[in-house]
Scaffold this active site. Sequence first.
Site, short mmCIF file in Angstrom:
data_model
loop_
_atom_site.label_atom_id
_atom_site.label_comp_id
_atom_site.label_asym_id
_atom_site.label_seq_id
_atom_site.Cartn_x
_atom_site.Cartn_y
_atom_site.Cartn_z
N GLU A 65 3.22 10.44 8.84
CA GLU A 65 2.36 10.14 9.99
C GLU A 65 0.94 10.67 9.82
OE1 GLU A 65 5.39 11.41 10.13
OE2 GLU A 65 6.62 10.01 11.28
N HIS A 134 13.55 11.92 22.23
CA HIS A 134 13.28 10.47 22.19
C HIS A 134 13.04 9.89 23.58
CE1 HIS A 134 15.07 10.99 18.21
NE2 HIS A 134 14.60 9.81 17.88
#
Lengths: 338, 337
Positions: A65, A134
Amino acid sequence: MVTASMRKLTMARAISEAISQEMERDPRVLVWGEDVGVYGGIFGATQGLLARFGPERVMDTPISESAFIGAAIGASAEGMRPIVELMFVDFFGVVMDQIYNHLAKNHYMSGGSFRHPVVLMTAIGGGYNDGAQHSQSLYGLFAHLPGLKIVVPSNAYDAKGLMISAIRDDNPVMYFFHKGLLGLGWMPSDDLAEVHVPEESYTIPFGQAHFVQEGSDITVITIGAMVPKALRAAQQLQNEGISVEVLDLRTLVPLDRDRIIQSVRKTHRALIVDEDYRSFGMSGEIAAVIAEEALDYLDAPIRRLALPDVPIPYSRVLEQAVIPSVEKIADEMRQLAK
Amino acid sequence: MDQMENPDKTQVAKYVEMYRTMCLIRRYEDRIAEIYTEGKTPLFSIAAGTIPGEMHLAAGQEPVAVGVIRHLRREDAVTAPHRPHHFAIAKGVDLKRMTAEIFGRQTGLSHGKGGHMHLFDPLTHFSCSGIVGAGFPPAVGAALAFKRQGRDNVAIAFAGEGAANQGTFHESLNLAALWKAPVIFVIEDNHYAISVPKEQSTAIAHNSERAQAYGLPGVYIAGNDVLAISEAAEEAISRARQGKGPTLLEVETTRLYGHFQGDPEVYLHAGEKDAWRQLDPIKRFREYLFEHQFLTEDEDQQIQNAVITQVEEAIDFARQSPEPAPEEALFDVFVES
């Protein structure tokens, strides 16, 4: 009103259509991120783009990322307009330096000479038992950091217009789509988010909150997946003779302070509903705006309904206990109307 | 330094120009070191005086900047770390505006919003960051942009050897190799990450070996020798321009000042600094140029006088420039359309 041109799209479709139309219009627009190619984005936001624009413009990245989001900084400085997806907002910890020290600050630190027209998009929200890593929303965290614009659409029409505005904006824009609004086959979605979306390209300006329902007794200020929930709660209240105004902020940065104040001055009662954590976040900010600009108009203390300050639990029962539901929103409205 | 037996006139002129740039950098860093102490005493206060904030000087590291950047064009991008002056000067960033920025003045590159670790210059495609290892990903992105635009430009990410232990380094090498991005990663090995010696932070002797793991060439250049660095850089940059992908260069260099101005350098061994000073790369290059009769004493004196003048002009410009108006702090958060 249903006409021949009426076309309901899921929010995922609306987003990918917006990106596709902008890629068609502007060759500088590129898309990259994890699984944005053949898969079409884990949440469908890039579906069809690889087939249409090829792997030179739609690139799957490794799970790196910092590298691939940081690359958007250099690519935008040299004239590209990247749209970069990182699946879940929960995953942003690994790349925060590139975002909040560089992407967000370079324009300022350069005295206005560097520009980073980048869209970072990601999924937010809980309600499907995926646990604490999540299910977060976290838009308040990014709204806190100067230099980033923050977009959180609540329906497919807004999703398309706000995405086109985001791509054309010369600033870094973080675009948060709620998993429970996208219309994915494997995820329950609120059907209020699936609305008519014109085929042609259109923009929705940032910083213009939308009155999704007008009313006279209570103002509910909210964003994202809490908008359809607030609408359903407002319907219940209508049956009980209470008129609720629902204001969808659509963007947190810039924030439409004027419409918040205008509505609260009219209804004299404010409820803020937020799927992000309660403390130091969106609900506190809006309460402060109201206190600063409309305190004398209030007939009752401001109420806030947000996630209590706990990580989001896994168990269905526990998760439903913390995420604002239609029933809880309706209860808050009733308390406020007393 | 044993590059050329019979170089032509053009080559000699290039060598002299490299030498001149190294002298300019050194003079600049030495003068900044002096000015930095102005107004900070008797009680050393980092925020006080002519130049506020931290100061990281690169004297001794001139060969890295000059050896690599001499092969770049204006449109090639450079990302630099928190110790950026030598790279900025070699890249051709306007010395007056850069100095004004370091002094926090309105005429600075960023009108005083950046500071010495945050120099930005779109004219020379130069940027830097105060965060260790942060310049690698943007360089990969700039290289990607060049590739997509069909241009043969390259991007260079400079960083210290401490930065090679950041995740960004490893992620960026892999991504650049995968994308065949025209980017060169240049690690300045000055032996210390602030105070921690490389052998205590890095499990292998040379970061250049790490390139193999990502499928790109890695070259280690010992000796802080500007000509050796230049030769390796030329090859790497030429490869990148031809679409053959990234290269990692690790360059041994020396830091003649501390990590920051005010660093007591208690971590150095006895005599270590003296040994570095003995190996001063500018002194050695000058001797090389004299030895091969590429430079005369007179010419050298002219160069020294010229860089003194250039540096003083930049410092005067900065000193005479106004401070920014306080309300300017509120502008430039966003691009206003």
